[in-house]
Write a protein that holds these residues in place. Structure first.
Motif, short mmCIF file in Angstrom:
data_model
loop_
_atom_site.label_atom_id
_atom_site.label_comp_id
_atom_site.label_asym_id
_atom_site.label_seq_id
_atom_site.Cartn_x
_atom_site.Cartn_y
_atom_site.Cartn_z
N MET A 1 0.83 -1.20 0.00
CA MET A 1 0.00 0.00 0.00
C MET A 1 0.87 1.26 0.00
O MET A 1 0.57 2.21 -0.70
N LEU B 1 -4.85 -6.29 -5.73
CA LEU B 1 -5.67 -5.96 -4.57
C LEU B 1 -5.25 -4.61 -3.98
O LEU B 1 -6.10 -3.78 -3.64
N GLN C 1 -6.56 -1.90 -6.23
CA GLN C 1 -8.00 -1.73 -6.06
C GLN C 1 -8.31 -1.00 -4.75
O GLN C 1 -9.18 -0.12 -4.72
N ASN C 2 -7.60 -1.34 -3.69
CA ASN C 2 -7.78 -0.65 -2.41
C ASN C 2 -7.42 0.82 -2.52
O ASN C 2 -8.09 1.67 -1.96
N ARG C 3 -6.37 1.12 -3.28
CA ARG C 3 -5.96 2.50 -3.48
C ARG C 3 -7.06 3.27 -4.19
O ARG C 3 -7.44 4.37 -3.78
N ASN D 1 -10.25 2.53 -4.40
CA ASN D 1 -11.43 2.63 -3.54
C ASN D 1 -11.25 3.71 -2.48
O ASN D 1 -12.20 4.44 -2.17
N SER D 2 -10.05 3.83 -1.93
CA SER D 2 -9.78 4.86 -0.93
C SER D 2 -9.94 6.25 -1.52
O SER D 2 -10.52 7.14 -0.90
#
Length: 61
Positions: A6, A35, A38-40, A42-43
């Motif tokens: 991350m 993943l 995608q988390n980045r 979404n944040s």
């Protein structure tokens, strides 16, 4: 390990493809890099939505 991914994904101004390549170049699996990307995203989207809602709420006052 995911925190390292991350931190790497959030560093700099690069394209998703470049962040994926950099992540994989560190020996991290493609799935984990995907993943993290995608988390980045979404944040970023969640922060933008939160700010838009706050702006809309302030405009109604």
């Amino acid at each position: 390990m995911l925190m390292l991914v991350m931190a790497t994904a959030l560093a700099g101004c690069s394209s998703p493809a470049q962040r994926m390549a950099d992540c994989q170049a560190q020996g991290i699996s493609k799935d984990t890099c995907y993943l993290a990307e995608q988390n980045r995203q979404n944040s970023i989207n969640n922060a933008a939505m939160k700010q838009a809602m706050e702006n809309a709420h302030d405009a109604v006052k």
